[in-house]
Write an enzyme that holds these catalytic residues in place. Sequence first.
Site, PDB file in Angstrom:
ATOM      1  CG  ASP A 107      -1.186  15.918  -4.262  1.00 54.45           C
ATOM      2  OD1 ASP A 107      -1.685  16.188  -5.376  1.00 54.45           O
ATOM      3  OD2 ASP A 107      -0.683  16.771  -3.526  1.00 54.45           O
ATOM      4  CG  ASP A 146       2.957   7.759   4.134  1.00 52.05           C
ATOM      5  OD1 ASP A 146       3.665   8.778   4.065  1.00 52.05           O
ATOM      6  OD2 ASP A 146       1.747   7.758   3.858  1.00 52.05           O
ATOM      7  CD  GLU A 156      -2.575   1.497   2.520  1.00 58.40           C
ATOM      8  OE1 GLU A 156      -3.376   2.443   2.551  1.00 58.40           O
ATOM      9  OE2 GLU A 156      -2.342   0.762   3.502  1.00 58.40           O
TER      10      GLU A 156
END
Length: 249
Positions: free
Chosen positions: A126, A77, A52
């Site tokens: 984004d 992340d 992910e």
Amino acid sequence: MGKNKLRKFAEMETLDCVLQYPFRVLREQGGCPLRGRWNSDFFHRDAPIVLELGCGKGEYAVGMAQSDPSKNYIGIDIKGARMWTGATQVRDLGLKNVAFLRTSIELLDYFFAPGEVSEIWITFPDPQMRKINKRLTGTRQLELYRKVLVADGLMHLKTDSPFLYTYTREMLSANGIEPQAITDDLYASEVASQVPDIRTFYEQQWLDRGLSIKYIRFPLPAAPALVEPEVEIEPDTYRSFGRGELQGF
């Protein structure tokens, strides 16, 4: 940095499911020591690996691990304070098939060997309307994913952005890639039954404001080189507003 963030970062250092490798260490060691060995040395079982990307709080990594325990999941992340939420859930739930990796997506091939990854999920990124090289479904990024995915490994995109959905659809068309599933209104389509019923924090915000969720699933072939679509796409109208404020609502 606030005390709450400092507390979260300190706690993350104690969580077995969280891995953090400074770039200096990666460069000196020639990559992450788990590269090519995630299943054998971390998960201790042979199972498909699902990433992910830009995982935020890790809702998808944790949710998919619970709904389909036959696979191993890794949330990635660069922002560790967000990742803390999913990482502490993994600890509290006792999940053994989830890891969190704090690093830049640009460094994927430092962490994974060719063909080590089976699927990649990109959830509500984004859209990077002005910076194509940072667009997570842009051809530059897809070439990076090719370095770690199995041939025809699956890509999943969920987005609220009409711009990113249209761009991705046009990119696939320009490269002759046939999507396995595609819809501009996921929860009003039959495709919803093919997608895990997991709704991220931002996804629920968009739904509460009456926006539709777009979804595309497609295989990423190992060759040939990808080309950018030559199309003009209308920008999203609400992105100039804050995350909590959408135009017209």
